[in-house]
Design a protein around this motif. Structure first.
Motif, PDB file in Angstrom:
ATOM      1  N   UNK A 186      43.157  61.037  51.008  1.00 16.78           N
ATOM      2  CA  UNK A 186      43.563  59.719  50.507  1.00 16.78           C
ATOM      3  C   UNK A 186      42.724  58.603  51.122  1.00 16.78           C
ATOM      4  N   UNK A 187      42.471  58.686  52.410  1.00 19.54           N
ATOM      5  CA  UNK A 187      41.657  57.654  53.057  1.00 19.54           C
ATOM      6  C   UNK A 187      40.218  57.697  52.571  1.00 19.54           C
ATOM      7  N   UNK A 188      39.688  58.891  52.364  1.00 22.09           N
ATOM      8  CA  UNK A 188      38.322  59.002  51.856  1.00 22.09           C
ATOM      9  C   UNK A 188      38.236  58.408  50.452  1.00 22.09           C
ATOM     10  N   UNK A 189      39.238  58.667  49.632  1.00 21.16           N
ATOM     11  CA  UNK A 189      39.265  58.133  48.273  1.00 21.16           C
ATOM     12  C   UNK A 189      39.409  56.609  48.306  1.00 21.16           C
ATOM     13  N   UNK A 190      40.262  56.097  49.195  1.00 28.89           N
ATOM     14  CA  UNK A 190      40.514  54.666  49.276  1.00 28.89           C
ATOM     15  C   UNK A 190      39.316  53.900  49.819  1.00 28.89           C
ATOM     16  N   UNK A 191      38.712  54.380  50.889  1.00 31.84           N
ATOM     17  CA  UNK A 191      37.637  53.655  51.564  1.00 31.84           C
ATOM     18  C   UNK A 191      36.244  54.154  51.212  1.00 31.84           C
ATOM     19  N   UNK A 192      36.148  55.101  50.309  1.00 33.29           N
ATOM     20  CA  UNK A 192      34.849  55.648  49.925  1.00 33.29           C
ATOM     21  C   UNK A 192      33.997  54.616  49.202  1.00 33.29           C
ATOM     22  N   UNK A 193      32.708  54.825  49.211  1.00 33.55           N
ATOM     23  CA  UNK A 193      31.785  53.906  48.562  1.00 33.55           C
ATOM     24  C   UNK A 193      31.359  54.413  47.191  1.00 33.55           C
ATOM     25  N   UNK A 194      32.234  55.076  46.538  1.00 35.41           N
ATOM     26  CA  UNK A 194      31.929  55.605  45.217  1.00 35.41           C
ATOM     27  C   UNK A 194      31.999  54.521  44.155  1.00 35.41           C
ATOM     28  N   UNK A 195      31.920  54.929  42.941  1.00 36.39           N
ATOM     29  CA  UNK A 195      31.992  53.985  41.827  1.00 36.39           C
ATOM     30  C   UNK A 195      33.424  53.513  41.655  1.00 36.39           C
ATOM     31  N   UNK A 196      33.576  52.268  41.305  1.00 33.59           N
ATOM     32  CA  UNK A 196      34.891  51.693  41.068  1.00 33.59           C
ATOM     33  C   UNK A 196      35.452  52.213  39.752  1.00 33.59           C
ATOM     34  N   UNK A 197      36.737  52.387  39.708  1.00 30.89           N
ATOM     35  CA  UNK A 197      37.370  52.806  38.468  1.00 30.89           C
ATOM     36  C   UNK A 197      37.407  51.664  37.454  1.00 30.89           C
ATOM     37  N   UNK A 198      37.334  50.430  37.944  1.00 27.52           N
ATOM     38  CA  UNK A 198      37.382  49.258  37.073  1.00 27.52           C
ATOM     39  C   UNK A 198      36.068  48.495  37.121  1.00 27.52           C
ATOM     40  N   UNK A 199      34.975  49.216  37.216  1.00 26.44           N
ATOM     41  CA  UNK A 199      33.672  48.570  37.358  1.00 26.44           C
ATOM     42  C   UNK A 199      33.281  47.856  36.069  1.00 26.44           C
ATOM     43  N   UNK A 200      32.739  46.655  36.237  1.00 28.42           N
ATOM     44  CA  UNK A 200      32.249  45.898  35.089  1.00 28.42           C
ATOM     45  C   UNK A 200      31.150  44.961  35.545  1.00 28.42           C
ATOM     46  N   UNK A 201      30.342  44.559  34.615  1.00 27.18           N
ATOM     47  CA  UNK A 201      29.256  43.646  34.922  1.00 27.18           C
ATOM     48  C   UNK A 201      29.806  42.223  35.069  1.00 27.18           C
ATOM     49  N   UNK A 202      29.355  41.481  36.082  1.00 26.95           N
ATOM     50  CA  UNK A 202      29.803  40.092  36.194  1.00 26.95           C
ATOM     51  C   UNK A 202      29.234  39.275  35.040  1.00 26.95           C
ATOM     52  N   UNK A 203      30.013  38.320  34.577  1.00 30.50           N
ATOM     53  CA  UNK A 203      29.553  37.479  33.483  1.00 30.50           C
ATOM     54  C   UNK A 203      29.942  36.046  33.762  1.00 30.50           C
ATOM     55  N   UNK A 204      29.161  35.140  33.233  1.00 30.85           N
ATOM     56  CA  UNK A 204      29.469  33.722  33.357  1.00 30.85           C
ATOM     57  C   UNK A 204      30.412  33.327  32.234  1.00 30.85           C
ATOM     58  N   UNK A 205      31.315  32.427  32.557  1.00 29.33           N
ATOM     59  CA  UNK A 205      32.254  31.955  31.549  1.00 29.33           C
ATOM     60  C   UNK A 205      32.054  30.475  31.279  1.00 29.33           C
ATOM     61  N   UNK A 206      32.845  29.963  30.369  1.00 20.46           N
ATOM     62  CA  UNK A 206      32.827  28.525  30.094  1.00 20.46           C
ATOM     63  C   UNK A 206      33.423  27.792  31.295  1.00 20.46           C
ATOM     64  N   UNK A 207      33.111  26.513  31.459  1.00 16.99           N
ATOM     65  CA  UNK A 207      33.661  25.782  32.609  1.00 16.99           C
ATOM     66  C   UNK A 207      35.193  25.741  32.649  1.00 16.99           C
ATOM     67  N   UNK A 208      35.852  25.912  31.505  1.00 11.91           N
ATOM     68  CA  UNK A 208      37.319  25.876  31.507  1.00 11.91           C
ATOM     69  C   UNK A 208      37.945  27.274  31.580  1.00 11.91           C
ATOM     70  N   UNK A 209      37.158  28.298  31.886  1.00 12.50           N
ATOM     71  CA  UNK A 209      37.645  29.677  31.978  1.00 12.50           C
ATOM     72  C   UNK A 209      38.033  30.093  33.401  1.00 12.50           C
ATOM     73  N   UNK A 210      38.182  29.167  34.321  1.00 10.41           N
ATOM     74  CA  UNK A 210      38.368  29.536  35.723  1.00 10.41           C
ATOM     75  C   UNK A 210      39.761  29.228  36.247  1.00 10.41           C
ATOM     76  N   UNK A 211      40.750  29.299  35.389  1.00 12.34           N
ATOM     77  CA  UNK A 211      42.144  29.188  35.803  1.00 12.34           C
ATOM     78  C   UNK A 211      42.497  27.851  36.406  1.00 12.34           C
TER      79      UNK A 211
END
Length: 100
Positions: free
Chosen positions: A21-46
């Motif tokens: 469990x610790x290896x799975x939690x702290x491992x440096x593997x690929x994220x299950x929710x990996x996505x490319x960062x993207x820029x949004x509109x100026x009003x998209x930041x909550x």
């Protein structure tokens, strides 16, 4: 005999499961929710509100330093419309006065 074997092996099994469990939690593997960062509109930041639209990153850093001196929490965001200096809604007026 079986009870004795289980009593001897149980701590090793528990430690083994915890290690996995610790290896799975702290491992440096690929994220299950990996996505490319993207820029949004100026009003998209909550809750963050844009208070300045600098021409480039250097100007944004100068404005950021002025807000730091005033003790205003802020961030610089690269939006689809260019860089923006964003602050929380409660600090909008104070930030705008500081940046004038």
């Amino acid at each position: 005999m079986i009870a004795l074997t289980l009593r001897l092996l149980a701590p090793f099994l528990v430690v083994g499961v915890l290690m996995l469990l610790l290896r799975w939690t702290w491992g440096r593997g690929r994220s299950l929710a990996q996505r490319e960062p993207r820029s949004g509109r100026p009003d998209d930041y909550g809750l963050l509100v844009p208070v300045a639209a600098p021409a480039d990153t250097e100007e944004a850093l100068v404005l950021s330093a002025r807000l730091d001196e005033a003790g205003i929490r802020h961030t610089i965001v690269d939006t689809t419309s260019g860089p923006r200096v964003m602050v929380w809604e409660d600090d909008v007026e104070r930030a705008r006065r500081t940046l004038r």
